[in-house]
Design a protein around this motif. Structure first.
Motif, PDB file in Angstrom:
ATOM      1  N   THR A 147      61.777 -91.984 -23.870  1.00 51.32           N
ATOM      2  CA  THR A 147      61.089 -91.079 -24.722  1.00 51.32           C
ATOM      3  C   THR A 147      60.847 -89.601 -24.256  1.00 51.32           C
ATOM      4  OG1 THR A 147      58.845 -91.919 -24.615  1.00 51.32           O
ATOM      5  CG2 THR A 147      60.118 -92.700 -26.329  1.00 51.32           C
ATOM      6  N   ARG A 182      64.466 -88.298 -20.212  1.00 52.62           N
ATOM      7  CA  ARG A 182      64.509 -88.372 -21.781  1.00 52.62           C
ATOM      8  C   ARG A 182      65.935 -88.641 -22.088  1.00 52.62           C
ATOM      9  NH1 ARG A 182      62.180 -86.970 -26.542  1.00 52.62           N
ATOM     10  NH2 ARG A 182      63.578 -86.079 -27.914  1.00 52.62           N
ATOM     11  N   ASP A 183      66.296 -89.719 -22.740  1.00 49.77           N
ATOM     12  CA  ASP A 183      67.598 -90.189 -23.266  1.00 49.77           C
ATOM     13  C   ASP A 183      67.838 -89.966 -24.750  1.00 49.77           C
ATOM     14  OD1 ASP A 183      69.690 -91.299 -24.019  1.00 49.77           O
ATOM     15  OD2 ASP A 183      69.543 -93.362 -23.028  1.00 49.77           O
ATOM     16  N   THR A 184      67.974 -88.896 -25.147  1.00 52.41           N
ATOM     17  CA  THR A 184      67.957 -88.412 -26.615  1.00 52.41           C
ATOM     18  C   THR A 184      68.938 -89.308 -27.394  1.00 52.41           C
ATOM     19  OG1 THR A 184      69.491 -86.585 -26.134  1.00 52.41           O
ATOM     20  CG2 THR A 184      67.000 -86.124 -26.814  1.00 52.41           C
ATOM     21  N   GLU A 185      70.144 -89.575 -26.717  1.00 48.31           N
ATOM     22  CA  GLU A 185      71.246 -90.263 -27.490  1.00 48.31           C
ATOM     23  C   GLU A 185      70.661 -91.672 -27.858  1.00 48.31           C
ATOM     24  OE1 GLU A 185      75.554 -91.984 -26.633  1.00 48.31           O
ATOM     25  OE2 GLU A 185      74.874 -90.329 -25.261  1.00 48.31           O
ATOM     26  N   GLY A 188      67.680 -91.563 -30.029  1.00 46.94           N
ATOM     27  CA  GLY A 188      68.351 -90.958 -31.713  1.00 46.94           C
ATOM     28  C   GLY A 188      69.148 -92.314 -32.267  1.00 46.94           C
TER      29      GLY A 188
END
Ligand code: HGY
Ligand code: MN
Ligand code: MN
Length: 411
Positions: A147, A182-185, A188
């Protein structure tokens, strides 16, 4: 409870069977219970077991950038309904804290599969890395990194008791620490997160109910107090000549108990004391005292720690020592999504709603996605100890209800 689910539950590997499959992994002969720390051989074995169990069910398995394990019911995608928990433990912990949420997720997927369930939303299980902070001190590393709540620069330099960095341990475990962060994929993709967990208190015993829905998690954190003095010989150093950091450390432990006892609802614990070098005939040169403190709002857990720190400083000064106080982790109040909470409560026939003082990856995710928790009754009321327990019947019930929740959310 749907009779179809009940029938299916009779025929498939239950969550109890799955727990039995991992019962010997990470068993700690010295402490009792389980010591399953991130990137150790026990952790690797559990990861392998999970991946195997998931693949055997036709789930699509992969590891994300932050060493969290994923298993998808169908094709991965956005707005997914995600369930799961963690497989690591505290030192000498119980069999259920974490694994219960993982095995019940697998067993719930079996029930859905047996139903011929075709989800309209993607559906996945996640196993978060290092929830307890049992090896590197800071909890929920997998979810915090995912996050972006924790900077990878900080995580990578955390050290375990042997001085190994999180980065090196991750590398040894086959992960690329250069990818951590942070792993937005992946974030998401999570549309809703539901974590099933063994209850870590006595709420459901008092209510005489098998299952509860979570409402919130109280603010909590960890602070490291490092007392520094002068290491010396135990036999030749006269008492008046000592600067022994164990003295203010001992004073601090008493102060923690007294300060917390004076604040309603506060909980403060010293469960880890690390003297350097740690010899029977050696006056320590340094003592690390780890403080775990928790307090619901409107109280302030940081104010409580400030009070303890003042007492620790005064005690250090008296002994000619110094003390350095460092906040290692902090999690403010986590409020689970009220609409989701109400939906689950209604679905579970008016299940009780409980707050908790225990931290979870669900608390880390709650500010980002609608999140809920289910708690399974623990008849001993004990957790983070080998006596932690859940009745097989309650585990089956929790699994069936988790399947019902997933079916409703993803259907
Ligand atoms: O420490 C905790 O509250 C949790 O069980 N990880
Ligand atoms: Mn725990
Ligand atoms: Mn847990």
């Amino acid at each position: 409870m749907s009779p179809r689910f009940e029938d299916a539950a009779q025929k498939l590997a239950s969550a109890n069977d799955l727990l039995a499959e991992i019962a010997r992994v990470g068993a700690d002969r010295a402490r009792g219970g389980y010591s399953r720390h991130v990137f150790t051989s026990a952790d690797a074995e559990l990861r392998e077991w999970f991946a195997g169990a998931a693949r055997a069910r036709g789930l699509q398995v992969h590891t994300d950038r932050n060493a969290n394990l994923w298993a998808w019911f169908g094709a991965p995608g956005v707005d997914a309904v995600v369930t799961g928990s963690h497989l690591d433990s505290v030192p000498g912990g119980g069999a259920y804290d974490g694994p219960l949420g993982v095995v019940s997720a697998l067993a719930a997927f079996d029930l859905l599969r047996a139903e011929g369930f075709a989800p309209r939303r993607p559906l996945a299980i996640v196993v978060f890395a290092e929830e307890e902070g049992g090896r590197f001190g800071v909890p929920c590393l997998g979810s915090r990194l995912l996050t972006g709540t924790l900077e990878p620069e900080r995580a990578l330099t955390l050290r375990d008791g042997d001085g190994t960095t999180f980065a090196d341990a991750a590398r040894a475990g086959g992960h690329d620490p250069g990818h951590f962060g942070r792993d937005t994929e992946t974030l998401g993709q999570i549309g809703t997160f539901v974590e099933l967990h063994v209850e870590q208190g006595r709420g459901l015993i008092h209510l005489d109910a098998p299952l509860a829905v979570g409402s919130n998690i109280i603010p909590h954190g960890r602070w490291r107090f490092t007392f520094t003095g002068q290491g010396n010989h135990a036999g030749t150093t006269l008492m008046d000549d000592r600067r022994d950091p164990m003295m203010p450390a001992a004073e601090m432990i008493g102060a923690v108990r007294r300060s917390a006892a004076a604040v309603p609802e506060a909980r403060a614990t010293v469960g880890r004391l690390v003297p350097t070098p740690g010899g029977t005939n050696v006056i320590a040169s340094q003592v690390d005292v780890w403080l775990d403190a928790r307090l619901p709002e409107p109280g302030s857990v940081r104010d409580l720690v400030t009070e303890i720190a003042e007492k620790a400083r005064a005690a250090a000064e008296l002994e000619g020592c110094t003390v350095d106080v460092r906040e290692e982790s902090y999690e403010g109040t986590a409020v689970f999504d009220p609409a989701l909470r109400d939906r689950l409560t209604a679905m579970l026939g008016g299940a009780p709603v409980l707050p908790t003082g225990a931290g979870h990856d669900a608390a880390v995710l709650a500010p980002f996605v609608p999140t809920a928790m289910l708690y399974v009754r623990n008849p001993t009321g004990i957790s983070h100890a080998p006596q932690e327990f859940a009745e097989p019947g309650d585990i089956d019930h929790g699994t069936v209800e988790l399947a019902r929740v997933l079916r409703s959310l993803a259907g």
